[in-house]
Each structure stands twice: as C-alpha cells, then as structure tokens.
Motif scaffolding. Structure first.
Motif, short mmCIF file in Angstrom:
data_model
loop_
_atom_site.label_atom_id
_atom_site.label_comp_id
_atom_site.label_asym_id
_atom_site.label_seq_id
_atom_site.Cartn_x
_atom_site.Cartn_y
_atom_site.Cartn_z
N LYS A 183 -23.37 3.80 6.68
CA LYS A 183 -22.24 4.58 7.19
C LYS A 183 -22.70 5.73 8.08
CE LYS A 183 -19.01 3.48 3.46
NZ LYS A 183 -18.20 4.00 2.31
N TRP A 219 -21.23 -6.93 -0.58
CA TRP A 219 -20.74 -5.56 -0.38
C TRP A 219 -21.49 -4.88 0.76
CZ3 TRP A 219 -21.46 -1.21 -4.60
CH2 TRP A 219 -20.76 -0.06 -4.19
N VAL A 222 -20.50 -6.43 4.13
CA VAL A 222 -19.14 -6.05 4.53
C VAL A 222 -19.15 -4.64 5.12
CG1 VAL A 222 -16.84 -5.46 3.67
CG2 VAL A 222 -17.92 -7.61 2.97
N VAL A 223 -19.82 -3.72 4.45
CA VAL A 223 -19.91 -2.34 4.95
C VAL A 223 -20.61 -2.32 6.30
CG1 VAL A 223 -20.90 -0.05 4.53
CG2 VAL A 223 -19.83 -1.31 2.65
N TYR A 224 -21.66 -3.13 6.44
CA TYR A 224 -22.40 -3.16 7.70
C TYR A 224 -21.52 -3.65 8.84
CZ TYR A 224 -25.82 -4.40 11.21
OH TYR A 224 -26.52 -4.50 12.40
N PHE A 225 -20.80 -4.75 8.63
CA PHE A 225 -19.99 -5.30 9.71
C PHE A 225 -18.80 -4.40 10.04
CE2 PHE A 225 -21.98 -9.46 8.51
CZ PHE A 225 -22.64 -9.63 9.71
N ARG A 226 -18.30 -3.70 9.05
CA ARG A 226 -17.24 -2.74 9.35
C ARG A 226 -17.76 -1.58 10.19
NH1 ARG A 226 -13.63 -2.07 3.78
NH2 ARG A 226 -12.53 -4.07 3.94
N ARG A 227 -19.02 -1.24 10.00
CA ARG A 227 -19.60 -0.13 10.75
C ARG A 227 -20.01 -0.54 12.16
NH1 ARG A 227 -21.52 3.24 13.49
NH2 ARG A 227 -22.73 5.09 12.93
N TYR A 228 -20.57 -1.75 12.30
CA TYR A 228 -21.14 -2.13 13.58
C TYR A 228 -20.43 -3.32 14.23
CZ TYR A 228 -25.02 0.89 12.31
OH TYR A 228 -25.78 1.97 11.95
N GLY A 229 -19.60 -4.04 13.49
CA GLY A 229 -18.95 -5.21 14.04
C GLY A 229 -19.89 -6.41 14.05
N THR A 230 -19.34 -7.56 14.43
CA THR A 230 -20.14 -8.80 14.42
C THR A 230 -21.34 -8.74 15.36
OG1 THR A 230 -18.12 -10.03 13.93
CG2 THR A 230 -20.01 -11.31 14.73
#
Length: 513
Positions: A183, A219, A222-230
């Motif tokens: 984050k 988990w 999911v946090v990683y992709f929410r932060r940086y996207g695909t």
C-alpha cells in the motif's frame, strides 16, 4: 461515578500489565494440565513421542524406506506433516542424556509446547493491534481466548498444533507488514522471501496449514492488483529486483536460502508424493500394504468403518448438508470447545462441559454472530480485518469440507475436532468483540459489566482448566501422591463454588470422536 468506574476498568483492560496477566494465566493453566495429565493425553501424545524417537535416529529428515514392521504412526517416510517431529528430535537427544524416564521427557516436551503457545500469543497480540482495535478489546479477547477450555488443554500437551499456532501468528503478522509495504509502494525482498519460506515450513509442520497459506497468498495478490492494476507485474518485478540488489552479498545469499531450503524440503514431500502417488498427502495404504497400516489407529478406524459400510452392517446416515452441518458438526464443535478429554488409559472418556461457561459461551457466540453480520461494514473498515476474516473463514470452510467429504464416504462423522480451529480463534473472537462494542457503543458501562461478568463466570465456574479439574479423576492423573492431592484439593475448593456442577450438557447423540 459510573463514568469514572468505566474509565478505570477500561484503563485496566488496556494496560500491558493486564496482557502479561493473561499470559501468566495461560502458562499456569497449561502447566497444571502438563503436570496433572497422565501420559499419553488425548491429543496424540503417544504418536508424537513415537515419531520423535524415530527421527532421533536420523540427522536429516529423509527416509530411504519406511521403518520395518507394522506402521503404528502411518507411513512416516512420506508423511508431509513431519517438521515438528524432526525439530523435536534434537532436544530429545539432549533429554535422552539427562532424563532417565519417558515421563520426564514428556514433561519437558509439554513445557516446550507451553512456551511455543505463549510466544504465539505475543505475536497474535501484535497482529491484532495492527487492526487499530483498542487495547482493551484485544486484551479482553485474548483473556477469553485462554479461558476457553480447549485452549489451555491444548497448550499443555505435547503436540504439533502448538508450534503451528506460533507459526500461524508469525506468518499472519508478516503478511500484515507485506500488505502495508504494498500500500505504501514499497517492496522488501526479505519479507517476501520470509513469507514464502515460512509458509512452506509451516506446511511441513501440519498439512492443513496449506488452507491458510492459500488465502494469505490470494489476499496479498488482491491488495497488489488493487494498488497497481493488472499491468503492475513489471513494476512489482522492478521494485523487487531493486530491493534485492540493494542488499549486501551476505543478505542476498540469506534471502535466496530462505526460499531454496524450505522449497527443497517442501518438494521432497509434497512434490514427490504428487509424482509417485498422484496426491500430495497419500493415505497410508497408498504407500504401504493394508496389514502394516492396520497398526495405525485413525487409518484402521476409517478402514473398518468403510468396510462396514460396504458390507451393509453400518446403518446409513442422513447425508444432507444441513443434517451434517448442524447436527454432526456445529453441535460437536461447540461441545468440544468446553469439554475435557482423557487419553487411551480409559478409552478417551469425556468430561462434559460445566453448564455456566457452556451456555454463556453458546449465547455470546450466537448473538455475536448475528451482530457480526449486522455490523460487518464497521468491522471491515478496520485495517486488515477483511483479510483476516477471509483467511479464518476460508480455513474453517476447508475443515468443514474435509469433514463432510469423509462423512459422505464413511456415513459416520470422524476427525471433527475443535482444537483445529484454535489457530484462527483469536481472529474470530475479535470480530465478535468488535460487533458487541459497536452494538453497545451508546451504553459503554454495559460493555464493562459484560466483560467483567463473562471473565468472572469463566474464571469461577469452570472455564479454562476448571472443567478438567472438576471432571477428571485418578485415571486421568499422573500416579503421584502430590498430583492426586493437588487435584482433589482443587476439586474440594471448586465444588461449592461451581453452580450446577452435576448438570452435564451433552449433544443429543453420541459421537465416535
């Protein structure tokens, strides 16, 4: 006046001294179990000691073949849940020099277990504090946790669950730090390597840990992709590489070894098992012949039940999900959290729960579950809580699914144990506590009364080790005059205090486990 009293109680509950008192309470209770309970106690102590003795003849944890003869500990050579036994084989070698009897060695191992569990409590508190819940709530949760009868009963026994409790607390805390790094746009290759290495090692302590490792990995992603996207793969790889190359050569070597060594051990069991037997966790008879496997009690039980089913001598059971989940699973688990159990010396006789802690606990959890659903948004707004609850619920669901699968196959409920849930119980308790705090936010003095009332009932009416003390007898205890006198004295003291001690809550049917 009420406000001042509430503030004093809240300050007491929030203090570090109160938490230290909780740790002391755990250690004292578990020590009573360790010093009282005759070997072997209920949670497979005999098997654990037997496997440790086998590994004491091996420096490395690898087997070229299964030890000769019957297999009373299953197919040890391919069992993936071996790391506890191998690690404990080293203190066993030391104990073998200085301690003459197996009983004294068992006591030493029991106190190692107490230390492991207490260390896990410290890490769990650090984890729960990262949710930004109040110290008063967290300390109260941990106090009720150690007063749940199955917890000190487990902590005082020689068992790999105690090491797993410590490792679960540690990897959950490590995951929380990794998520904070993501984050904040940071990458720490040491933490990522430690997560991978610790996760694989914990999976070698007890294979059900994989049902925790999987949701933890999900988990983090999911946090990683929410932060940086695909498209964030490249950035993540670049930041990880920069973090790794920025370390000194010795640290880079240590990071590589943190992954390679656990990875090699993990592949040696899970990988080779999958190649040879088409499953990472083979049944005993997939590795050995049936005759040798019959010496292993749990396998023999399931084999005989299955044969009875095939022969038509086993009465068919209701196999619908509702019947299993409510009548076979939930009722038994609830009962087990509050009961006590002897070892094989008298065929695993049960000490039924004492009434006040049992019914109070049942009421608190039932109402709390409804409140948790009602206030889920409030609970999920706290840092980490959504992920922690996801991990805990996923793990419990996998346990349920495995038990239900076995039930469909055998038409009998087996291997249902509340102690398996202990490793995630602080998370579930915190969710309940937050729901109660939210529901009672406008009447805070009631919160204080509720906490004091619950803790007092558990302390005085048979919570913690109280049920063991009240329901056990000489068949349960070491054959020592001091042990017998201590337990009989404790019974005489508690008998006039415990209300309704002759009431014996029990599920509507009996269970084989």
């Amino acid at each position: 006046m009420k406000s001042r009293l509430y503030d004093k109680i809240r300050l007491l509950l929030a203090s570090d001294r109160f938490f230290y008192a909780v740790i002391v309470l755990l250690v004292v209770q578990a020590a009573w179990i360790a010093l009282s309970g005759r070997f072997p106690m209920a949670y497979d102590e005999q098997n654990h000691l037997g496997v440790i003795k086998l590994y004491a003849d091996h420096i490395l944890p690898f087997w070229s073949q299964q030890p000769d003869g019957p297999a009373p500990f299953s197919a040890v050579s391919r069992d993936p849940s071996y790391l506890y036994h191998w690690l404990m084989s080293f203190p066993y070698r030391l104990f073998d020099v200085f301690l003459r009897s197996d009983d004294s060695k068992v006591l030493a191992f029991r106190f190692i277990s107490i230390g492991l569990f207490a260390a896990g409590m410290v890490l769990y508190r650090k984890l729960l504090l990262r949710t930004r819940s109040s110290k008063a709530i967290i300390n109260t949760v941990l106090a009720i946790f150690v007063l749940t009868p199955t917890v000190p009963f487990l902590a005082g026994q020689m068992n790999y669950d105690n090491l797993l409790f410590l490792l679960v607390a540690g990897i959950l805390l490590l995951t929380a730090k990794i998520i904070d790094d993501i984050k904040a746009g940071r990458f720490d290759s040491r933490r990522l390597a430690a997560f991978a290495g610790l996760g694989m090692l914990a999976g070698l302590v007890k294979f059900p840990f994989l049902a925790i490792l999987l949701p933890l990995t999900i988990w983090i992603f999911v946090v990683y992709f929410r932060r940086y996207g695909t498209p964030g793969w490249r950035k993540g790889a670049r930041l990880s590489r920069q973090s790794f190359t920025g370390l000194s050569k010795p640290l880079r070597a240590a990071v590589v070894l943190m992954v390679l060594i656990p990875g090699g051990l993990f592949f040696e069991r899970y990988g080779l098992n999958t190649i040879r037997y088409s499953t990472p966790v083979p049944e005993c008879d997939q590795v050995l012949d049936v005759e040798r496997c019959m010496a292993f009690g749990p396998w023999r039980r399931n084999y005989n039940i299955y044969q009875s089913k095939l022969n038509g001598t086993l009465q068919p059971a209701k196999t619908d999900i509702y019947h299993f989940t409510y009548d076979e699973w939930l009722k038994l688990l609830t009962w087990q959290f509050f009961y006590t159990l002897n070892g094989p010396v008298d065929n695993f006789s049960v000490g039924r729960p004492l009434p006040l802690p049992y019914f109070l606990g049942l009421a608190i959890v039932s109402v709390g579950a409804v409140l948790t659903v009602a206030f889920r948004r409030y609970i999920f707004r706290r840092p980490l809580m959504k992920g922690l609850i996801f991990v805990a619920v996923f793990y419990v669901f996998v346990l349920w699914a495995q038990n239900y699968s076995d039930f469909l196959r055998l038409h009998l409920a087996t291997a249902i144990q509340a102690r398996y849930i202990v490793i995630v119980l602080p998370i579930l308790y915190l969710a309940l506590a937050l729901a109660y705090a939210r529901a009672l936010r406008s009447v805070r003095p009631v919160q204080a009364v509720l906490v004091i009332g619950v803790v007092s009932v558990f302390l005085t009416q048979g919570g913690g080790i109280g049920v063991f003390v009240m329901r056990s007898n000489e068949l349960w205890w070491w054959q020592s005059g001091r042990v017998v006198r201590a337990n009989e004295t404790a019974q005489r003291i508690l008998r006039p205090i415990v209300i309704g001690e002759h009431i014996q809550p029990v599920p509507k049917k009996s269970y084989p486990d």
